[in-house]
Enzyme design. Structure first.
Site, PDB file in Angstrom:
ATOM      1  CD  GLU A  66      -3.162   0.647   2.027  1.00 60.54           C
ATOM      2  OE1 GLU A  66      -4.125   0.081   1.470  1.00 60.54           O
ATOM      3  OE2 GLU A  66      -3.124   0.897   3.259  1.00 60.54           O
ATOM      4  CE  LYS A  68      -1.839   3.142   5.675  1.00 62.61           C
ATOM      5  NZ  LYS A  68      -2.635   2.208   6.495  1.00 62.61           N
ATOM      6  CE  LYS A 128      -7.765  -0.187   2.217  1.00 66.26           C
ATOM      7  NZ  LYS A 128      -6.438  -0.145   2.842  1.00 66.26           N
ATOM      8  CD  GLU A 177     -12.158  -3.736   4.469  1.00 66.77           C
ATOM      9  OE1 GLU A 177     -11.159  -3.433   3.783  1.00 66.77           O
ATOM     10  OE2 GLU A 177     -12.655  -2.988   5.344  1.00 66.77           O
ATOM     11  CG  ASN A 198      -9.761  -4.149   7.727  1.00 67.78           C
ATOM     12  OD1 ASN A 198      -8.674  -4.274   8.288  1.00 67.78           O
ATOM     13  ND2 ASN A 198     -10.157  -3.019   7.188  1.00 67.78           N
ATOM     14  CD  GLU A 228      -8.864  -5.860   3.197  1.00 70.06           C
ATOM     15  OE1 GLU A 228      -8.986  -4.654   3.501  1.00 70.06           O
ATOM     16  OE2 GLU A 228      -9.730  -6.500   2.597  1.00 70.06           O
ATOM     17  CB  SER A 229      -5.434  -3.993   8.796  1.00 67.83           C
ATOM     18  OG  SER A 229      -5.970  -3.141   7.817  1.00 67.83           O
TER      19      SER A 229
END
Length: 271
Positions: A66, A68, A128, A177, A198, A228-229
């Protein structure tokens, strides 16, 4: 700053306002015609966006890396944000895809970051953002995205199914998601072929790494499963590999690394 009691709703509401602002500048019908024309033209000459789903189906763990600049919980992550250099680093390091933030208020993203990255790299790029309207799916196609993020918590079942189908029509993939056990069946019913879970609760931004592991079996083996994350170490990645996770989306860990290529090698277990 967003209302910390429910960050997701605050961002989604501001995004709806942003979409209405964009519609004043370019009506939906006009944008849709442009996106469909571009999709047809590029398909006709063999220049459609790189297939996001197929990229994630490659053997072994696939990494969505990513770009970001900031987040609501951490503030500015990268004062200097050479997004094209970051994208090049990710591609050179073997990333399967790049995730690019376009949300401008809390993540300090910009549409042009995505458009320029998509022109610069040969791997898929995910938009995103907090998609709340079909308008944003058409925008993603015109920006050069290969995929769009659809978040179950801010969309109805009807919207999810409609936007998944629209992404398909435009030659893109929807990464749908989910966060909770009840959202995974909604993603599947909407026709998602790529389902993300997530580990971050977007209402509070708290992180529970175990979330992906708990929900893995609900998705089934026929769909691409993305965690994710909250993934920051080789040990985290190894646990996800053991659980049969197909891909992982990593942002802050890579953005804060002094050497992004070396960090990705470390996460792969190659260091």
């Amino acid at each position: 700053m967003p209302d910390m009691s429910n960050i997701l709703n605050t961002i989604a509401n501001r995004t709806r306002e942003r979409v209405e602002e964009h519609k004043q500048l370019q009506p939906l019908d006009e944008l849709a015609d442009l996106a469909r024309s571009r999709a047809a033209m590029e398909a006709g000459i063999g220049q459609a966006p790189v297939d996001f789903e197929q990229a994630l189906r490659a053997e072994g763990m696939s990494f969505i890396c990513e770009a970001k600049k900031a987040s609501p919980s951490k503030g500015v992550i990268a004062e200097e944000f050479p997004y094209l250099d970051i994208a090049r680093d990710y591609e050179a390091a073997g990333a399967a895809a790049i995730s690019c933030l376009t949300e401008p208020y809390w993540f300090l993203g910009q549409d042009r970051y995505l458009a320029e990255i998509a022109r610069e790299v040969s791997i898929p790029v995910l938009r995103k953002d907090f998609v709340v309207d079909e308008y944003m799916v058409y925008e993603a196609r015109l920006l050069g995205a290969s995929a769009v993020l659809l978040i179950c918590a801010i969309l109805t079942d009807e919207q999810l199914a409609s936007y998944v189908a629209l992404a398909d029509e435009l030659g893109m993939t929807a990464l749908v998601e989910a966060y909770s056990e009840d959202e995974v069946p909604r993603a599947i019913a909407a026709g998602a072929r790529v389902v993300g879970v997530n580990n971050r609760d977007l209402r509070t931004f708290s992180v529970d790494f175990e979330n992906s592991l708990r929900l893995r079996e609900l998705v089934g083996p026929e769909r691409v499963f993305v965690s994710e994350s909250g993934v920051s170490t080789r040990e985290d990645v190894a646990r996800l590999e053991e659980a049969g996770v197909d891909a992982v989306l990593i942002g802050e860990t890579l953005m804060r690394a002094e050497n992004r290529r070396a960090k990705l090698d470390e996460l792969r277990g190659r260091a």
